[in-house]
Design an enzyme around this catalytic site. Structure first.
Site: not given
Ligand SMILES: *Cc1c(COP(=O)(O)O)cnc(C)c1O
Length: 447
Positions: A148, A251, A283
Protein backbone atom coordinates in the site's frame (compact mmCIF):
# COMPACT_ATOMS: atom_id res chain seq x y z
CA UNK A 1 -11.35 -14.09 33.25
CA UNK A 2 -14.04 -11.43 33.25
CA UNK A 3 -14.11 -8.37 31.11
CA UNK A 4 -12.53 -5.26 32.63
CA UNK A 5 -14.11 -2.92 30.13
CA UNK A 6 -17.38 -1.17 30.91
CA UNK A 7 -20.14 -0.71 28.34
CA UNK A 8 -19.29 1.65 25.50
CA UNK A 9 -22.29 3.95 25.86
CA UNK A 10 -20.45 7.13 24.92
CA UNK A 11 -18.55 5.50 22.06
CA UNK A 12 -21.79 4.06 20.71
CA UNK A 13 -23.55 7.43 20.96
CA UNK A 14 -20.69 9.21 19.21
CA UNK A 15 -20.52 6.55 16.54
CA UNK A 16 -24.22 7.02 15.80
CA UNK A 17 -23.65 10.77 15.40
CA UNK A 18 -20.52 10.11 13.33
CA UNK A 19 -22.30 7.75 10.96
CA UNK A 20 -24.95 10.42 10.36
CA UNK A 21 -22.39 12.95 9.15
CA UNK A 22 -19.35 10.94 7.97
CA UNK A 23 -19.23 7.92 5.62
CA UNK A 24 -18.99 4.85 7.85
CA UNK A 25 -18.48 7.11 10.85
CA UNK A 26 -14.71 7.31 10.32
CA UNK A 27 -12.27 9.51 8.47
CA UNK A 28 -10.05 6.65 7.32
CA UNK A 29 -11.36 3.16 6.57
CA UNK A 30 -8.79 1.33 8.74
CA UNK A 31 -10.41 2.86 11.82
CA UNK A 32 -13.74 1.18 11.14
CA UNK A 33 -14.55 -2.14 12.79
CA UNK A 34 -16.02 -3.59 9.58
CA UNK A 35 -13.50 -6.46 9.54
CA UNK A 36 -14.03 -7.41 13.19
CA UNK A 37 -17.57 -6.22 13.91
CA UNK A 38 -18.74 -3.88 16.66
CA UNK A 39 -18.32 -0.19 17.34
CA UNK A 40 -15.00 1.67 17.16
CA UNK A 41 -13.82 3.12 20.45
CA UNK A 42 -13.76 6.90 20.48
CA UNK A 43 -10.58 7.95 22.21
CA UNK A 44 -10.61 10.99 24.48
CA UNK A 45 -6.95 11.06 25.46
CA UNK A 46 -3.76 9.08 25.38
CA UNK A 47 -0.63 8.99 27.47
CA UNK A 48 2.45 6.83 27.00
CA UNK A 49 1.30 3.34 25.97
CA UNK A 50 -2.32 3.90 26.99
CA UNK A 51 -5.51 5.08 25.30
CA UNK A 52 -8.52 6.28 27.29
CA UNK A 53 -11.88 6.12 25.56
CA UNK A 54 -14.84 8.43 26.07
CA UNK A 55 -16.38 5.93 28.51
CA UNK A 56 -13.25 6.06 30.67
CA UNK A 57 -11.89 2.63 29.66
CA UNK A 58 -8.12 2.26 29.33
CA UNK A 59 -6.39 0.19 26.69
CA UNK A 60 -2.80 -0.70 25.97
CA UNK A 61 -2.34 0.82 22.51
CA UNK A 62 -0.94 -1.56 19.89
CA UNK A 63 -1.90 0.74 17.02
CA UNK A 64 0.21 3.79 17.94
CA UNK A 65 -1.62 5.84 15.29
CA UNK A 66 -0.60 3.14 12.75
CA UNK A 67 3.07 3.82 13.34
CA UNK A 68 3.80 7.46 14.12
CA UNK A 69 3.80 7.35 17.93
CA UNK A 70 7.26 5.81 18.28
CA UNK A 71 7.88 7.54 21.62
CA UNK A 72 4.39 6.92 23.00
CA UNK A 73 1.54 9.39 23.39
CA UNK A 74 1.88 12.88 24.83
CA UNK A 75 5.65 12.65 25.20
CA UNK A 76 6.54 15.61 27.44
CA UNK A 77 9.46 16.87 25.32
CA UNK A 78 7.52 16.62 22.07
CA UNK A 79 4.56 18.34 23.71
CA UNK A 80 6.75 21.17 25.02
CA UNK A 81 8.42 21.71 21.64
CA UNK A 82 5.03 21.72 19.90
CA UNK A 83 3.54 24.13 22.46
CA UNK A 84 6.51 26.43 21.90
CA UNK A 85 6.06 26.25 18.14
CA UNK A 86 2.32 26.92 18.38
CA UNK A 87 2.99 29.97 20.53
CA UNK A 88 5.05 31.41 17.67
CA UNK A 89 2.23 30.98 15.15
CA UNK A 90 1.15 27.88 13.29
CA UNK A 91 1.81 28.54 9.59
CA UNK A 92 3.49 31.34 7.65
CA UNK A 93 3.78 30.18 4.07
CA UNK A 94 7.47 31.12 4.17
CA UNK A 95 10.59 28.99 4.83
CA UNK A 96 11.39 28.17 8.47
CA UNK A 97 14.28 26.74 10.49
CA UNK A 98 12.60 23.49 11.67
CA UNK A 99 12.16 22.44 8.02
CA UNK A 100 15.89 22.73 7.46
CA UNK A 101 16.70 20.88 10.68
CA UNK A 102 14.26 18.04 9.97
CA UNK A 103 15.61 17.71 6.41
CA UNK A 104 19.15 17.55 7.81
CA UNK A 105 18.10 14.86 10.30
CA UNK A 106 16.52 12.74 7.54
CA UNK A 107 19.52 13.19 5.26
CA UNK A 108 21.79 12.14 8.15
CA UNK A 109 19.85 8.91 8.82
CA UNK A 110 19.11 7.75 5.30
CA UNK A 111 20.87 7.64 1.91
CA UNK A 112 18.76 10.50 0.48
CA UNK A 113 20.67 13.66 -0.41
CA UNK A 114 17.73 16.06 -0.59
CA UNK A 115 14.14 15.94 0.65
CA UNK A 116 10.91 17.76 -0.09
CA UNK A 117 8.22 17.87 2.59
CA UNK A 118 4.55 17.16 2.00
CA UNK A 119 1.62 16.55 4.37
CA UNK A 120 0.82 12.85 3.90
CA UNK A 121 2.39 9.62 2.75
CA UNK A 122 -0.03 9.59 -0.17
CA UNK A 123 1.31 12.91 -1.36
CA UNK A 124 4.86 11.64 -0.94
CA UNK A 125 4.40 8.58 -3.19
CA UNK A 126 2.28 10.50 -5.69
CA UNK A 127 4.97 13.17 -5.97
CA UNK A 128 7.83 10.66 -6.14
CA UNK A 129 6.12 8.93 -9.06
CA UNK A 130 5.58 12.22 -10.87
CA UNK A 131 9.23 13.04 -10.38
CA UNK A 132 10.26 9.58 -11.64
CA UNK A 133 8.12 10.00 -14.73
CA UNK A 134 9.41 13.51 -15.30
CA UNK A 135 13.04 12.49 -14.84
CA UNK A 136 12.88 9.42 -17.09
CA UNK A 137 10.38 10.66 -19.65
CA UNK A 138 8.63 7.27 -19.30
CA UNK A 139 5.16 6.40 -18.11
CA UNK A 140 4.79 2.87 -16.65
CA UNK A 141 4.87 2.27 -12.88
CA UNK A 142 5.49 -1.18 -11.38
CA UNK A 143 4.13 -2.09 -7.95
CA UNK A 144 3.44 -5.24 -5.92
CA UNK A 145 0.08 -6.66 -4.88
CA UNK A 146 -0.47 -6.14 -1.14
CA UNK A 147 1.89 -3.15 -0.95
CA UNK A 148 0.00 0.00 0.00
CA UNK A 149 1.35 3.39 -0.98
CA UNK A 150 -1.56 5.63 -0.02
CA UNK A 151 -4.68 6.34 -2.05
CA UNK A 152 -2.93 7.54 -5.22
CA UNK A 153 -5.14 6.75 -8.25
CA UNK A 154 -2.39 5.00 -10.20
CA UNK A 155 -1.48 2.88 -7.16
CA UNK A 156 -5.02 1.83 -6.26
CA UNK A 157 -4.58 -0.89 -8.80
CA UNK A 158 -5.37 -4.57 -8.72
CA UNK A 159 -3.46 -7.18 -10.64
CA UNK A 160 -5.38 -8.27 -13.70
CA UNK A 161 -5.52 -11.92 -14.56
CA UNK A 162 -2.88 -11.13 -17.11
CA UNK A 163 0.28 -11.53 -15.09
CA UNK A 164 0.75 -14.95 -16.63
CA UNK A 165 0.37 -13.55 -20.12
CA UNK A 166 2.87 -10.80 -19.51
CA UNK A 167 5.51 -12.42 -21.69
CA UNK A 168 3.14 -12.03 -24.65
CA UNK A 169 3.04 -8.30 -24.16
CA UNK A 170 -0.67 -8.53 -23.59
CA UNK A 171 -2.13 -5.20 -22.50
CA UNK A 172 -4.28 -7.17 -20.07
CA UNK A 173 -1.16 -7.49 -18.00
CA UNK A 174 -1.58 -3.85 -17.05
CA UNK A 175 -3.61 -3.28 -13.94
CA UNK A 176 -7.29 -2.80 -13.31
CA UNK A 177 -8.68 -0.04 -11.09
CA UNK A 178 -8.62 -1.14 -7.44
CA UNK A 179 -11.48 1.18 -6.49
CA UNK A 180 -14.56 2.67 -8.12
CA UNK A 181 -13.67 6.21 -9.14
CA UNK A 182 -10.22 5.29 -10.37
CA UNK A 183 -10.39 5.53 -14.17
CA UNK A 184 -8.93 2.66 -16.16
CA UNK A 185 -6.70 5.27 -17.80
CA UNK A 186 -5.05 5.92 -14.39
CA UNK A 187 -4.13 2.29 -13.84
CA UNK A 188 -3.49 1.40 -17.48
CA UNK A 189 0.10 2.47 -16.89
CA UNK A 190 0.50 0.47 -13.67
CA UNK A 191 1.84 -3.09 -13.57
CA UNK A 192 0.95 -5.07 -10.44
CA UNK A 193 3.18 -8.07 -9.70
CA UNK A 194 3.22 -10.66 -6.90
CA UNK A 195 5.64 -9.71 -4.13
CA UNK A 196 8.88 -11.72 -4.03
CA UNK A 197 8.30 -12.95 -7.60
CA UNK A 198 11.63 -12.33 -9.29
CA UNK A 199 10.55 -14.08 -12.49
CA UNK A 200 7.56 -11.74 -12.84
CA UNK A 201 9.80 -8.71 -12.29
CA UNK A 202 12.31 -9.95 -14.85
CA UNK A 203 9.52 -10.67 -17.35
CA UNK A 204 7.87 -7.26 -16.80
CA UNK A 205 11.15 -5.44 -17.43
CA UNK A 206 11.99 -7.63 -20.41
CA UNK A 207 8.65 -6.77 -21.97
CA UNK A 208 8.17 -3.13 -20.96
CA UNK A 209 11.63 -2.10 -19.73
CA UNK A 210 12.05 0.90 -22.01
CA UNK A 211 8.68 2.30 -20.86
CA UNK A 212 9.05 1.70 -17.11
CA UNK A 213 9.62 4.96 -15.23
CA UNK A 214 9.91 3.37 -11.81
CA UNK A 215 9.25 0.43 -9.56
CA UNK A 216 7.77 1.36 -6.20
CA UNK A 217 7.76 -1.08 -3.29
CA UNK A 218 7.30 -0.94 0.44
CA UNK A 219 10.85 -1.31 1.74
CA UNK A 220 9.38 -4.12 3.82
CA UNK A 221 5.67 -4.68 3.26
CA UNK A 222 3.73 -3.72 6.39
CA UNK A 223 0.29 -3.15 4.94
CA UNK A 224 -0.57 -6.84 4.35
CA UNK A 225 0.91 -7.65 7.74
CA UNK A 226 4.70 -7.60 8.04
CA UNK A 227 6.45 -9.45 5.21
CA UNK A 228 10.22 -9.17 5.57
CA UNK A 229 11.88 -9.00 2.15
CA UNK A 230 13.99 -12.09 1.56
CA UNK A 231 17.70 -11.23 1.72
CA UNK A 232 18.77 -9.71 -1.56
CA UNK A 233 15.24 -9.08 -2.88
CA UNK A 234 15.38 -5.29 -2.59
CA UNK A 235 18.91 -5.40 -4.00
CA UNK A 236 17.59 -7.40 -6.96
CA UNK A 237 14.87 -4.77 -7.51
CA UNK A 238 17.38 -1.92 -7.32
CA UNK A 239 19.69 -3.68 -9.78
CA UNK A 240 16.90 -4.58 -12.21
CA UNK A 241 15.70 -0.96 -12.26
CA UNK A 242 19.24 0.31 -12.82
CA UNK A 243 19.80 -2.12 -15.71
CA UNK A 244 16.74 -0.75 -17.49
CA UNK A 245 17.19 2.94 -16.68
CA UNK A 246 14.13 2.90 -14.40
CA UNK A 247 14.08 4.44 -10.93
CA UNK A 248 13.79 2.38 -7.76
CA UNK A 249 11.42 4.02 -5.24
CA UNK A 250 11.59 2.58 -1.77
CA UNK A 251 8.47 3.51 0.22
CA UNK A 252 9.52 3.82 3.85
CA UNK A 253 6.44 5.72 5.02
CA UNK A 254 5.80 2.93 7.53
CA UNK A 255 9.24 1.41 8.05
CA UNK A 256 11.19 4.69 8.07
CA UNK A 257 12.62 5.43 11.54
CA UNK A 258 10.46 2.58 12.93
CA UNK A 259 11.84 -0.76 11.67
CA UNK A 260 15.13 0.66 12.91
CA UNK A 261 17.03 3.91 13.36
CA UNK A 262 17.69 4.09 9.61
CA UNK A 263 14.48 2.34 8.60
CA UNK A 264 14.43 -0.83 6.51
CA UNK A 265 17.32 0.49 4.38
CA UNK A 266 19.51 0.34 7.49
CA UNK A 267 18.66 -3.37 7.71
CA UNK A 268 19.37 -4.31 4.09
CA UNK A 269 20.56 -1.63 1.64
CA UNK A 270 23.22 -0.32 3.97
CA UNK A 271 24.77 -3.80 4.41
CA UNK A 272 24.30 -4.85 0.78
CA UNK A 273 25.62 -1.60 -0.62
CA UNK A 274 22.74 -0.28 -2.71
CA UNK A 275 20.73 2.91 -2.55
CA UNK A 276 17.19 3.64 -3.73
CA UNK A 277 16.92 6.42 -6.31
CA UNK A 278 13.98 7.91 -4.41
CA UNK A 279 12.50 7.22 -0.97
CA UNK A 280 9.28 8.22 0.73
CA UNK A 281 8.76 8.86 4.44
CA UNK A 282 5.86 9.73 6.73
CA UNK A 283 4.33 8.44 9.95
CA UNK A 284 7.19 8.58 12.56
CA UNK A 285 8.83 11.63 10.93
CA UNK A 286 5.66 13.65 11.58
CA UNK A 287 5.68 12.93 15.31
CA UNK A 288 1.88 12.60 15.28
CA UNK A 289 1.28 15.55 12.93
CA UNK A 290 0.57 15.56 9.19
CA UNK A 291 4.08 15.57 7.76
CA UNK A 292 5.69 13.33 5.17
CA UNK A 293 8.51 13.59 2.67
CA UNK A 294 10.10 12.23 -0.43
CA UNK A 295 13.78 12.43 -1.21
CA UNK A 296 16.64 10.95 -3.13
CA UNK A 297 19.64 11.68 -5.28
CA UNK A 298 20.41 15.38 -5.56
CA UNK A 299 20.40 15.30 -9.38
CA UNK A 300 16.88 13.82 -9.38
CA UNK A 301 15.54 16.13 -6.70
CA UNK A 302 16.96 19.06 -8.69
CA UNK A 303 14.33 18.36 -11.32
CA UNK A 304 11.59 19.52 -8.92
CA UNK A 305 10.20 23.05 -9.11
CA UNK A 306 11.49 25.66 -8.50
CA UNK A 307 14.92 24.22 -9.36
CA UNK A 308 13.55 22.10 -12.21
CA UNK A 309 10.42 21.67 -14.23
CA UNK A 310 8.50 18.92 -12.36
CA UNK A 311 5.75 20.75 -10.50
CA UNK A 312 5.00 19.93 -6.88
CA UNK A 313 3.70 22.21 -4.11
CA UNK A 314 1.77 22.41 -0.82
CA UNK A 315 0.28 25.21 1.30
CA UNK A 316 1.08 23.42 4.56
CA UNK A 317 4.17 21.49 3.37
CA UNK A 318 6.92 21.71 5.99
CA UNK A 319 4.49 23.24 8.47
CA UNK A 320 6.49 24.58 11.43
CA UNK A 321 4.43 22.80 14.11
CA UNK A 322 4.52 19.47 12.27
CA UNK A 323 8.23 19.67 11.46
CA UNK A 324 8.99 20.63 15.08
CA UNK A 325 7.09 17.55 16.29
CA UNK A 326 8.89 15.34 13.79
CA UNK A 327 12.31 16.80 14.52
CA UNK A 328 11.87 16.42 18.28
CA UNK A 329 10.65 12.85 17.82
CA UNK A 330 13.60 11.85 15.61
CA UNK A 331 16.12 13.47 17.95
CA UNK A 332 14.67 11.44 20.83
CA UNK A 333 14.57 8.23 18.74
CA UNK A 334 17.92 6.96 19.97
CA UNK A 335 19.42 3.47 19.76
CA UNK A 336 17.98 2.87 23.25
CA UNK A 337 14.46 3.42 21.89
CA UNK A 338 14.95 0.82 19.15
CA UNK A 339 16.55 -1.61 21.62
CA UNK A 340 13.53 -1.19 23.88
CA UNK A 341 11.11 -1.81 21.00
CA UNK A 342 13.05 -4.96 20.12
CA UNK A 343 12.99 -6.24 23.72
CA UNK A 344 9.30 -5.55 24.28
CA UNK A 345 8.44 -6.95 20.85
CA UNK A 346 10.23 -10.22 21.65
CA UNK A 347 8.24 -10.55 24.90
CA UNK A 348 4.90 -9.96 23.20
CA UNK A 349 5.71 -12.19 20.22
CA UNK A 350 6.79 -15.06 22.51
CA UNK A 351 3.72 -14.77 24.74
CA UNK A 352 1.41 -14.56 21.71
CA UNK A 353 2.97 -17.63 20.09
CA UNK A 354 2.68 -19.57 23.38
CA UNK A 355 -0.96 -18.64 23.88
CA UNK A 356 -2.02 -19.37 20.28
CA UNK A 357 -0.09 -22.66 20.25
CA UNK A 358 -1.64 -23.75 23.55
CA UNK A 359 -5.11 -23.01 22.13
CA UNK A 360 -4.34 -24.80 18.87
CA UNK A 361 -4.73 -21.69 16.71
CA UNK A 362 -2.64 -21.77 13.51
CA UNK A 363 -0.46 -18.67 13.35
CA UNK A 364 2.75 -17.26 11.89
CA UNK A 365 4.63 -14.34 13.42
CA UNK A 366 6.85 -12.33 11.07
CA UNK A 367 9.20 -9.43 11.79
CA UNK A 368 11.50 -6.94 10.21
CA UNK A 369 13.62 -4.95 12.62
CA UNK A 370 11.34 -3.75 15.42
CA UNK A 371 8.15 -4.30 13.38
CA UNK A 372 6.11 -7.48 13.57
CA UNK A 373 2.69 -8.92 12.89
CA UNK A 374 0.75 -12.04 13.74
CA UNK A 375 -0.86 -13.87 10.82
CA UNK A 376 -3.75 -16.21 11.57
CA UNK A 377 -2.65 -18.78 9.02
CA UNK A 378 -0.54 -21.93 8.95
CA UNK A 379 1.93 -20.94 6.25
CA UNK A 380 4.76 -18.44 5.97
CA UNK A 381 3.50 -15.24 4.32
CA UNK A 382 5.67 -14.26 1.37
CA UNK A 383 3.05 -12.41 -0.67
CA UNK A 384 -0.52 -11.13 -0.70
CA UNK A 385 -2.00 -14.51 -1.70
CA UNK A 386 -0.40 -16.04 1.40
CA UNK A 387 -1.74 -13.19 3.57
CA UNK A 388 -5.22 -13.87 2.19
CA UNK A 389 -5.18 -17.42 3.58
CA UNK A 390 -5.75 -15.97 7.06
CA UNK A 391 -8.70 -17.01 9.18
CA UNK A 392 -10.20 -13.55 9.64
CA UNK A 393 -13.06 -14.91 11.79
CA UNK A 394 -10.50 -16.25 14.27
CA UNK A 395 -8.78 -12.87 14.28
CA UNK A 396 -12.06 -11.03 14.89
CA UNK A 397 -12.75 -13.19 17.95
CA UNK A 398 -9.18 -12.71 19.17
CA UNK A 399 -9.35 -8.94 18.61
CA UNK A 400 -12.54 -8.51 20.64
CA UNK A 401 -11.33 -10.72 23.49
CA UNK A 402 -8.17 -8.59 23.69
CA UNK A 403 -10.19 -5.37 23.52
CA UNK A 404 -12.47 -6.61 26.32
CA UNK A 405 -9.33 -7.12 28.42
CA UNK A 406 -7.92 -3.67 27.78
CA UNK A 407 -5.66 -4.22 24.76
CA UNK A 408 -6.42 -2.29 21.56
CA UNK A 409 -5.06 -4.18 18.56
CA UNK A 410 -5.52 -3.00 14.97
CA UNK A 411 -9.09 -3.93 13.90
CA UNK A 412 -7.77 -5.96 10.96
CA UNK A 413 -5.75 -9.15 10.56
CA UNK A 414 -3.62 -7.45 7.90
CA UNK A 415 -1.74 -5.03 10.12
CA UNK A 416 1.40 -4.86 12.22
CA UNK A 417 1.18 -4.55 16.00
CA UNK A 418 2.83 -1.25 16.84
CA UNK A 419 4.80 -0.57 20.01
CA UNK A 420 6.42 2.51 21.48
CA UNK A 421 9.20 3.51 23.83
CA UNK A 422 6.48 3.97 26.46
CA UNK A 423 5.35 0.32 26.44
CA UNK A 424 6.64 -0.58 29.89
CA UNK A 425 6.31 -3.68 32.06
CA UNK A 426 2.76 -2.84 33.13
CA UNK A 427 1.61 -2.44 29.51
CA UNK A 428 3.37 -5.63 28.41
CA UNK A 429 1.95 -7.58 31.35
CA UNK A 430 -1.56 -6.39 30.48
CA UNK A 431 -1.07 -7.79 26.97
CA UNK A 432 0.39 -11.06 28.26
CA UNK A 433 -2.44 -11.52 30.78
CA UNK A 434 -5.08 -11.03 28.06
CA UNK A 435 -3.58 -13.51 25.60
CA UNK A 436 -4.72 -16.95 26.89
CA UNK A 437 -8.43 -16.04 26.92
CA UNK A 438 -8.12 -14.29 23.54
CA UNK A 439 -6.39 -17.33 22.05
CA UNK A 440 -9.20 -19.51 23.37
CA UNK A 441 -11.73 -17.13 21.81
CA UNK A 442 -9.83 -17.34 18.50
CA UNK A 443 -9.96 -21.14 18.62
CA UNK A 444 -13.74 -20.99 19.07
CA UNK A 445 -14.24 -18.24 16.50
CA UNK A 446 -12.18 -20.00 13.84
CA UNK A 447 -13.94 -20.37 10.50
C1 LIG B 1 0.66 4.85 5.60
C2 LIG B 1 1.37 4.57 4.33
C3 LIG B 1 1.25 5.40 3.21
C4 LIG B 1 0.24 6.53 3.13
O1 LIG B 1 0.48 7.51 4.08
P1 LIG B 1 -0.74 8.51 4.47
O2 LIG B 1 -0.08 9.52 5.34
O3 LIG B 1 -1.76 7.67 5.16
O4 LIG B 1 -1.25 9.09 3.20
C5 LIG B 1 2.05 5.17 2.11
N1 LIG B 1 2.92 4.15 2.11
C6 LIG B 1 3.05 3.31 3.16
C7 LIG B 1 4.05 2.20 3.09
C8 LIG B 1 2.27 3.48 4.30
O5 LIG B 1 2.37 2.62 5.31
Amino acid sequence: MSSSISPQEQSRALFERAVAVTPGGVNSPVRAFNAVGGTPRFIRSASGAWLTDVDGNEYVDLICSWGPMLLGHAHPEVQAAVADAVARGTSYGTPTEPEVELAEEIVARTPVEKVRFVSSGTEATMSAIRLARGATGRDIVVKFAGCYHGHVDALLAAAGSGVATLADGDRDALALPGSPGVPASSTALTLVLPYHDRAAVTAAFAEHGDRIACLITEAAPGNMGVVPPEPGFNEFLARTCAEHGALFISDEVMTGFRAGREGQWGLDGKQEGWTPDLMTFGKVMGGGFPAAAFGGRADLMAQLAPEGGVYQAGTLSGNPVATTAGLTTLRLATDDVYAHLTRVGEQIKAATADALTAAGVPHVIQSTGTMFSVFFTDRPVRDFDDANTQDTAAYAAFFHAMLDRGVHLPPSAYEGWFLSAAHDDRAVQTVIDALPAAAAAAAKGAA
